[in-house]
Design a protein around this motif. Structure first.
Motif, PDB file in Angstrom:
ATOM      1  N   MET A   1       0.905  -1.118  -0.079  1.00 31.57           N
ATOM      2  CA  MET A   1       0.144  -0.045   0.062  1.00 31.57           C
ATOM      3  C   MET A   1       0.676   1.328  -0.049  1.00 31.57           C
ATOM      4  SD  MET A   1      -3.273   1.000   0.003  1.00 31.57           S
ATOM      5  CE  MET A   1      -4.256   2.139   0.728  1.00 31.57           C
ATOM      6  N   PRO A   2       0.761   2.263  -0.861  1.00 33.31           N
ATOM      7  CA  PRO A   2       1.522   3.230  -0.995  1.00 33.31           C
ATOM      8  C   PRO A   2       1.406   4.180   0.321  1.00 33.31           C
ATOM      9  CG  PRO A   2       0.367   3.072  -3.009  1.00 33.31           C
ATOM     10  CD  PRO A   2      -0.261   2.100  -2.013  1.00 33.31           C
ATOM     11  N   LEU A   3       2.450   4.933   0.647  1.00 34.70           N
ATOM     12  CA  LEU A   3       2.149   5.828   2.028  1.00 34.70           C
ATOM     13  C   LEU A   3       2.960   7.152   1.382  1.00 34.70           C
ATOM     14  CD1 LEU A   3       2.127   6.409   5.069  1.00 34.70           C
ATOM     15  CD2 LEU A   3       4.645   5.568   5.021  1.00 34.70           C
ATOM     16  N   ILE A   4       2.221   8.214   1.988  1.00 36.68           N
ATOM     17  CA  ILE A   4       2.513   9.624   1.559  1.00 36.68           C
ATOM     18  C   ILE A   4       2.960  10.148   2.962  1.00 36.68           C
ATOM     19  CG2 ILE A   4       1.919  11.756   0.726  1.00 36.68           C
ATOM     20  CD1 ILE A   4      -0.132  10.487  -1.015  1.00 36.68           C
ATOM     21  N   ARG A   5       4.281  10.855   2.879  1.00 29.80           N
ATOM     22  CA  ARG A   5       4.730  11.335   4.122  1.00 29.80           C
ATOM     23  C   ARG A   5       5.692  12.589   3.771  1.00 29.80           C
ATOM     24  NH1 ARG A   5      10.137   9.791   4.418  1.00 29.80           N
ATOM     25  NH2 ARG A   5      10.720   7.828   3.626  1.00 29.80           N
ATOM     26  N   HIS A   6       6.108  13.188   4.593  1.00 28.99           N
ATOM     27  CA  HIS A   6       7.018  14.225   4.633  1.00 28.99           C
ATOM     28  C   HIS A   6       8.382  13.716   4.074  1.00 28.99           C
ATOM     29  CE1 HIS A   6       4.665  17.617   5.520  1.00 28.99           C
ATOM     30  NE2 HIS A   6       4.271  17.052   6.635  1.00 28.99           N
ATOM     31  N   ALA A   7       9.173  14.223   3.426  1.00 32.52           N
ATOM     32  CA  ALA A   7      10.721  13.652   3.063  1.00 32.52           C
ATOM     33  C   ALA A   7      11.499  14.177   4.334  1.00 32.52           C
ATOM     34  CB  ALA A   7      11.118  14.453   1.959  1.00 32.52           C
ATOM     35  N   ARG A   8      12.757  13.403   4.029  1.00 29.97           N
ATOM     36  CA  ARG A   8      13.613  13.753   5.120  1.00 29.97           C
ATOM     37  C   ARG A   8      14.912  14.299   4.574  1.00 29.97           C
ATOM     38  NH1 ARG A   8      12.041   8.021   6.590  1.00 29.97           N
ATOM     39  NH2 ARG A   8      14.209   7.849   5.921  1.00 29.97           N
ATOM     40  N   HIS A   9      15.932  14.877   5.301  1.00 40.23           N
ATOM     41  CA  HIS A   9      17.067  15.365   4.589  1.00 40.23           C
ATOM     42  C   HIS A   9      17.910  14.384   4.223  1.00 40.23           C
ATOM     43  CE1 HIS A   9      20.879  17.322   4.482  1.00 40.23           C
ATOM     44  NE2 HIS A   9      20.384  18.350   4.173  1.00 40.23           N
ATOM     45  N   ASP A  10      18.029  12.983   4.746  1.00 35.99           N
ATOM     46  CA  ASP A  10      18.739  12.009   4.351  1.00 35.99           C
ATOM     47  C   ASP A  10      18.197  11.265   3.136  1.00 35.99           C
ATOM     48  OD1 ASP A  10      16.684  10.830   5.654  1.00 35.99           O
ATOM     49  OD2 ASP A  10      17.797   9.349   6.581  1.00 35.99           O
ATOM     50  N   LEU A  53      11.942  20.406   3.143  1.00 34.15           N
ATOM     51  CA  LEU A  53      10.918  20.488   4.209  1.00 34.15           C
ATOM     52  C   LEU A  53       9.524  20.827   3.348  1.00 34.15           C
ATOM     53  CD1 LEU A  53      12.464  22.840   7.058  1.00 34.15           C
ATOM     54  CD2 LEU A  53      11.814  20.325   7.295  1.00 34.15           C
ATOM     55  N   SER A  54       9.668  21.236   2.166  1.00 30.88           N
ATOM     56  CA  SER A  54       8.437  21.579   1.352  1.00 30.88           C
ATOM     57  C   SER A  54       8.193  20.229   0.669  1.00 30.88           C
ATOM     58  CB  SER A  54       8.506  22.698   0.559  1.00 30.88           C
ATOM     59  OG  SER A  54       9.526  22.338  -0.405  1.00 30.88           O
ATOM     60  N   VAL A  55       8.747  19.103   0.780  1.00 28.28           N
ATOM     61  CA  VAL A  55       8.517  18.167   0.005  1.00 28.28           C
ATOM     62  C   VAL A  55       7.767  16.871   0.430  1.00 28.28           C
ATOM     63  CG1 VAL A  55       9.842  16.364  -1.277  1.00 28.28           C
ATOM     64  CG2 VAL A  55      10.755  18.434  -1.383  1.00 28.28           C
ATOM     65  N   SER A  56       6.821  16.094  -0.093  1.00 28.61           N
ATOM     66  CA  SER A  56       6.182  15.108   0.257  1.00 28.61           C
ATOM     67  C   SER A  56       6.612  13.886  -0.632  1.00 28.61           C
ATOM     68  CB  SER A  56       4.610  15.208   0.167  1.00 28.61           C
ATOM     69  OG  SER A  56       4.032  16.246   0.813  1.00 28.61           O
ATOM     70  N   LEU A  57       6.498  12.707  -0.160  1.00 29.38           N
ATOM     71  CA  LEU A  57       6.854  11.799  -1.166  1.00 29.38           C
ATOM     72  C   LEU A  57       5.965  10.611  -0.793  1.00 29.38           C
ATOM     73  CD1 LEU A  57       8.039   9.156   0.664  1.00 29.38           C
ATOM     74  CD2 LEU A  57      10.151  10.703   0.884  1.00 29.38           C
ATOM     75  N   ILE A  58       6.191   9.821  -1.956  1.00 27.37           N
ATOM     76  CA  ILE A  58       5.100   8.551  -1.983  1.00 27.37           C
ATOM     77  C   ILE A  58       6.020   7.223  -2.036  1.00 27.37           C
ATOM     78  CG2 ILE A  58       4.676   8.637  -4.447  1.00 27.37           C
ATOM     79  CD1 ILE A  58       1.895   7.585  -3.567  1.00 27.37           C
ATOM     80  N   GLU A  59       5.831   6.494  -1.231  1.00 26.48           N
ATOM     81  CA  GLU A  59       6.550   5.116  -1.259  1.00 26.48           C
ATOM     82  C   GLU A  59       5.778   4.186  -1.313  1.00 26.48           C
ATOM     83  OE1 GLU A  59       7.443   4.094   3.702  1.00 26.48           O
ATOM     84  OE2 GLU A  59       8.741   5.616   2.520  1.00 26.48           O
ATOM     85  N   VAL A  60       6.381   2.993  -1.650  1.00 25.43           N
ATOM     86  CA  VAL A  60       5.792   1.801  -2.095  1.00 25.43           C
ATOM     87  C   VAL A  60       6.750   0.705  -1.456  1.00 25.43           C
ATOM     88  CG1 VAL A  60       4.695  -0.123  -3.557  1.00 25.43           C
ATOM     89  CG2 VAL A  60       4.720   2.598  -4.065  1.00 25.43           C
ATOM     90  N   ASP A  61       6.321  -0.158  -0.545  1.00 24.80           N
ATOM     91  CA  ASP A  61       7.142  -1.153   0.081  1.00 24.80           C
ATOM     92  C   ASP A  61       8.312  -0.609   0.736  1.00 24.80           C
ATOM     93  OD1 ASP A  61       5.277  -2.984  -0.669  1.00 24.80           O
ATOM     94  OD2 ASP A  61       6.214  -3.394  -2.524  1.00 24.80           O
TER      95      ASP A  61
END
Length: 167
Positions: A1-10, A53-61
């Protein structure tokens, strides 16, 4: 299931790679991708380093597969990049819906974005999701040493209240 969250600096390196791969597909035929690759890679890395800090990302697995940004935390979507390996799987639509909700929750009634006018895939994507063309402009791009046409797209986020008072 895809998850959307804030990006991290790393995650700057991973997100740079995604943006670069998507950029190569979006600009193919418009610019000499091979000669512009290093410049584009540096631009992505600089942007993400300074604006993560202005970036959201979508991750899968557990793996980032795309990202979007509101560089100035306003109604403008400055970036939306999906890894070409997973395009056309609905991840862009999910990420767009999330960023539109953030824009609306921040009190803006319209979401806006822009792209180069020859980016038919991006224009089609945004039009499919309710965006209309709001402007067309030509601007000199120093890095390309030529004029480039840009297209602005916008979408009203708030539903108009069509009921009359007192029915």
């Amino acid at each position: 299931m895809p998850l959307i969250r804030h990006a991290r600096h790393d995650e700057v390196g991973t997100l740079t790679a995604i943006g670069l791969r998507a950029w190569e597909g979006a600009t193919s035929g418009l610019v000499d991708v091979a000669s512009m690759r290093r410049l584009a890679e540096n631009a992505f890395a600089d942007f993400l380093t300074n604006n993560w800090l202005s970036v959201s990302l979508i991750e899968v697995d557990g793996r980032p597969r795309g990202w979007a940004a509101r560089e100035n935390f306003d109604e403008n979507i400055s970036d939306l990049w999906i890894d070409p390996d997973v395009q056309a799987q609905g991840l862009g639509a999910r990420l767009l819906a999330d960023i539109e909700l953030r824009i609306s929750n921040d009190g803006f009634e319209t979401a806006k974005t822009k792209t180069h006018a020859q980016n038919a895939a991006a224009i089609g994507f945004f039009r499919k999701h309710g965006y209309g063309v709001s402007w067309l402009s030509t601007a000199y791009a120093p890095k390309l040493d030529r004029d480039v046409e840009f297209i602005g797209l916008s979408k009203p986020l708030a539903e108009a209240d069509t009921e009359l008072y007192g029915r």
